[in-house]
Design a protein around this motif. Structure first.
Motif, mmCIF file in Angstrom:
data_model
loop_
_atom_site.group_PDB
_atom_site.id
_atom_site.type_symbol
_atom_site.label_atom_id
_atom_site.label_comp_id
_atom_site.label_asym_id
_atom_site.label_seq_id
_atom_site.Cartn_x
_atom_site.Cartn_y
_atom_site.Cartn_z
ATOM 1 N N VAL A 58 0.852 -1.187 0.000
ATOM 2 C CA VAL A 58 0.000 0.000 0.000
ATOM 3 C C VAL A 58 0.887 1.236 0.000
ATOM 4 C CG1 VAL A 58 -1.788 1.272 1.248
ATOM 5 C CG2 VAL A 58 -1.774 -1.228 1.304
ATOM 6 N N SER A 59 0.469 2.278 -0.688
ATOM 7 C CA SER A 59 1.203 3.539 -0.643
ATOM 8 C C SER A 59 0.247 4.679 -0.303
ATOM 9 C CB SER A 59 1.877 3.828 -1.985
ATOM 10 O OG SER A 59 2.734 4.958 -1.874
ATOM 11 N N LEU A 60 0.746 5.625 0.492
ATOM 12 C CA LEU A 60 -0.034 6.798 0.863
ATOM 13 C C LEU A 60 0.220 7.896 -0.158
ATOM 14 C CD1 LEU A 60 0.751 6.851 4.707
ATOM 15 C CD2 LEU A 60 -1.046 5.576 3.492
ATOM 16 N N ASP A 61 -0.774 8.204 -0.957
ATOM 17 C CA ASP A 61 -0.641 9.264 -1.948
ATOM 18 C C ASP A 61 -1.097 10.564 -1.306
ATOM 19 O OD1 ASP A 61 -0.614 10.988 -4.050
ATOM 20 O OD2 ASP A 61 -2.184 9.968 -5.205
ATOM 21 N N THR A 62 -0.153 11.360 -0.835
ATOM 22 C CA THR A 62 -0.473 12.591 -0.118
ATOM 23 C C THR A 62 -1.037 13.675 -1.018
ATOM 24 O OG1 THR A 62 1.716 13.570 -0.430
ATOM 25 C CG2 THR A 62 1.420 12.105 1.471
ATOM 26 N N GLY A 63 -0.852 13.529 -2.327
ATOM 27 C CA GLY A 63 -1.271 14.553 -3.261
ATOM 28 C C GLY A 63 -0.199 15.596 -3.535
ATOM 29 N N ARG A 64 0.939 15.498 -2.805
ATOM 30 C CA ARG A 64 1.997 16.488 -2.987
ATOM 31 C C ARG A 64 3.358 15.819 -3.182
ATOM 32 N NH1 ARG A 64 1.112 22.274 -0.442
ATOM 33 N NH2 ARG A 64 2.301 22.585 -2.351
ATOM 34 N N THR A 76 7.173 1.030 -11.400
ATOM 35 C CA THR A 76 7.191 -0.148 -10.529
ATOM 36 C C THR A 76 6.043 -1.089 -10.879
ATOM 37 O OG1 THR A 76 8.207 1.139 -8.743
ATOM 38 C CG2 THR A 76 7.122 -0.921 -8.130
ATOM 39 N N GLU A 77 4.865 -0.532 -11.090
ATOM 40 C CA GLU A 77 3.718 -1.372 -11.464
ATOM 41 C C GLU A 77 3.972 -2.077 -12.790
ATOM 42 O OE1 GLU A 77 -0.090 0.716 -9.273
ATOM 43 O OE2 GLU A 77 0.357 1.317 -11.340
ATOM 44 N N GLU A 78 4.536 -1.357 -13.738
ATOM 45 C CA GLU A 78 4.808 -1.962 -15.047
ATOM 46 C C GLU A 78 5.913 -3.016 -14.956
ATOM 47 O OE1 GLU A 78 5.705 1.484 -17.332
ATOM 48 O OE2 GLU A 78 3.592 2.011 -17.685
ATOM 49 N N HIS A 79 6.930 -2.742 -14.146
ATOM 50 C CA HIS A 79 8.072 -3.649 -14.014
ATOM 51 C C HIS A 79 7.660 -4.985 -13.408
ATOM 52 C CE1 HIS A 79 12.417 -4.484 -13.647
ATOM 53 N NE2 HIS A 79 12.127 -5.025 -12.465
ATOM 54 N N TYR A 80 6.757 -4.934 -12.423
ATOM 55 C CA TYR A 80 6.376 -6.158 -11.715
ATOM 56 C C TYR A 80 4.995 -6.682 -12.116
ATOM 57 C CZ TYR A 80 10.394 -5.096 -8.793
ATOM 58 O OH TYR A 80 11.671 -4.828 -8.351
ATOM 59 N N GLY A 81 4.290 -5.944 -12.964
ATOM 60 C CA GLY A 81 2.984 -6.399 -13.414
ATOM 61 C C GLY A 81 1.944 -6.421 -12.309
ATOM 62 N N VAL A 82 1.913 -5.378 -11.484
ATOM 63 C CA VAL A 82 0.982 -5.321 -10.355
ATOM 64 C C VAL A 82 0.305 -3.952 -10.321
ATOM 65 C CG1 VAL A 82 2.336 -6.932 -8.958
ATOM 66 C CG2 VAL A 82 2.751 -4.456 -8.755
ATOM 67 N N ARG A 83 -0.710 -3.841 -9.484
ATOM 68 C CA ARG A 83 -1.279 -2.565 -9.110
ATOM 69 C C ARG A 83 -1.024 -2.390 -7.620
ATOM 70 N NH1 ARG A 83 -1.150 -0.701 -13.311
ATOM 71 N NH2 ARG A 83 -2.830 -0.228 -14.795
ATOM 72 N N ILE A 84 -0.448 -1.264 -7.249
ATOM 73 C CA ILE A 84 -0.181 -0.959 -5.852
ATOM 74 C C ILE A 84 -1.313 -0.100 -5.317
ATOM 75 C CG2 ILE A 84 1.380 0.236 -4.260
ATOM 76 C CD1 ILE A 84 3.668 -0.610 -6.154
ATOM 77 N N ARG A 85 -1.916 -0.555 -4.251
ATOM 78 C CA ARG A 85 -3.076 0.135 -3.704
ATOM 79 C C ARG A 85 -2.703 1.542 -3.226
ATOM 80 N NH1 ARG A 85 -5.839 -0.998 2.103
ATOM 81 N NH2 ARG A 85 -7.399 0.673 2.028
ATOM 82 N N SER A 86 -3.521 2.511 -3.613
ATOM 83 C CA SER A 86 -3.317 3.893 -3.201
ATOM 84 C C SER A 86 -4.328 4.257 -2.117
ATOM 85 C CB SER A 86 -3.506 4.824 -4.403
ATOM 86 O OG SER A 86 -3.562 6.175 -4.000
ATOM 87 N N VAL A 87 -3.836 4.853 -1.027
ATOM 88 C CA VAL A 87 -4.711 5.384 0.016
ATOM 89 C C VAL A 87 -4.488 6.887 0.064
ATOM 90 C CG1 VAL A 87 -5.339 5.348 2.448
ATOM 91 C CG2 VAL A 87 -4.606 3.239 1.323
ATOM 92 N N LEU A 125 -2.936 6.419 6.886
ATOM 93 C CA LEU A 125 -2.270 5.196 7.339
ATOM 94 C C LEU A 125 -3.213 4.357 8.191
ATOM 95 C CD1 LEU A 125 0.306 3.435 7.622
ATOM 96 C CD2 LEU A 125 0.801 4.732 9.701
ATOM 97 N N ALA A 126 -3.998 5.013 9.036
ATOM 98 C CA ALA A 126 -4.944 4.272 9.873
ATOM 99 C C ALA A 126 -5.902 3.460 9.005
ATOM 100 C CB ALA A 126 -5.718 5.239 10.771
#
Length: 240
Positions: A58-64, A76-87, A125-126
């Motif tokens: 999971v990654s925290l997309d702060t917007g900044r 990274t998503e393209e390299h490993y063929g995944v989607r990383i969840r954005s919070v 994060l919570a």
């Protein structure tokens, strides 16, 4: 479910792949790894995905974040063929911060900066860790003096979770060598002196002789500068 350090054995090996498998063996489900796409997190991501471990990333997309960080996210998503969840932060919370402090009001005082970090990072994060049975981080003990007590296994009291830092005893040079050897995508800003990378307006390149964390919230005088993700009620880094 394991929920205290006393229930979790330490792992003597420094081999990252082995450590991650050992963590999964003790907590088979519900593990969450939070990545900011820093070099440590990229190495952990590589080993998690290449071993197909049951660890949510999971990654925290702060917007900044820096444009380079978003570009690395895509790479990274393209390299490993995944989607990383954005919070992402709650829109009303961010709007409330801006209404009170201003769009860049985090530089006005430490309280304002912590309020921004809370809205953009701590509260998301919570949500990212809601329902998790264990938290994996990319912390290293030598990143700063205040992080010197980081250990492989700890306990996050605020969230009631075992907390693992598989790279706690690695040096930055070891992490860099591991990424180079395994062809792990890394942020090009690292090569420009941005050692620890967070939000764009709160991060600068470090100067010769400065600690890795010196470029974060550099305008503050307090040496123990943290955003709140890894600290306790006293504002200091949570010890193992």
């Amino acid at each position: 479910m394991l929920n205290s350090p006393s229930q979790i054995e330490s792992f003597d090996t420094a081999d990252l792949a082995v450590r991650l498998r050992a963590i999964v063996a003790r907590i088979p489900t519900g593990l969450v790894f939070t990545s900011s796409f820093g070099i440590e997190d990229q190495l952990l991501t590589h080993h998690i995905l290449r071993q197909d471990l049951p660890i949510a990333i999971v990654s925290l997309d702060t917007g900044r974040l820096f444009p380079a960080s978003y570009a690395l996210w895509q790479k990274t998503e393209e390299h490993y063929g995944v989607r990383i969840r954005s919070v992402q932060p709650d829109g009303e919370a961010v709007a409330g911060f801006v209404a009170r402090w201003g769009i860049n009001g985090f530089r006005g005082s430490r309280d304002a900066r912590l309020a921004c970090c809370h809205a953009r990072k701590v509260e998301p994060l919570a949500r990212a860790l809601a329902g998790a049975s264990g938290w994996i981080t990319g912390l290293r003990a030598d990143q700063s003096g205040d992080r010197g007590a980081v250990a492989l296994v700890g306990h996050d009291e605020a969230r009631g979770l075992p907390k693992f830092s598989p790279l706690f005893d690695w040096s930055r040079a070891q992490v860099e060598a591991g990424c180079a050897q395994l062809d792990v995508p890394v942020n090009p800003l690292h090569a420009q002196g941005f050692v620890s990378i967070g939000c764009e307006p709160c991060t600068r390149a470090i100067l010769p002789g400065e600690s890795e964390r010196a470029g974060r919230w550099w305008w503050e005088q307090d040496e123990a500068r943290e955003c709140g993700l890894h600290v306790g009620a006293d504002g200091r880094l949570v010890r193992a």
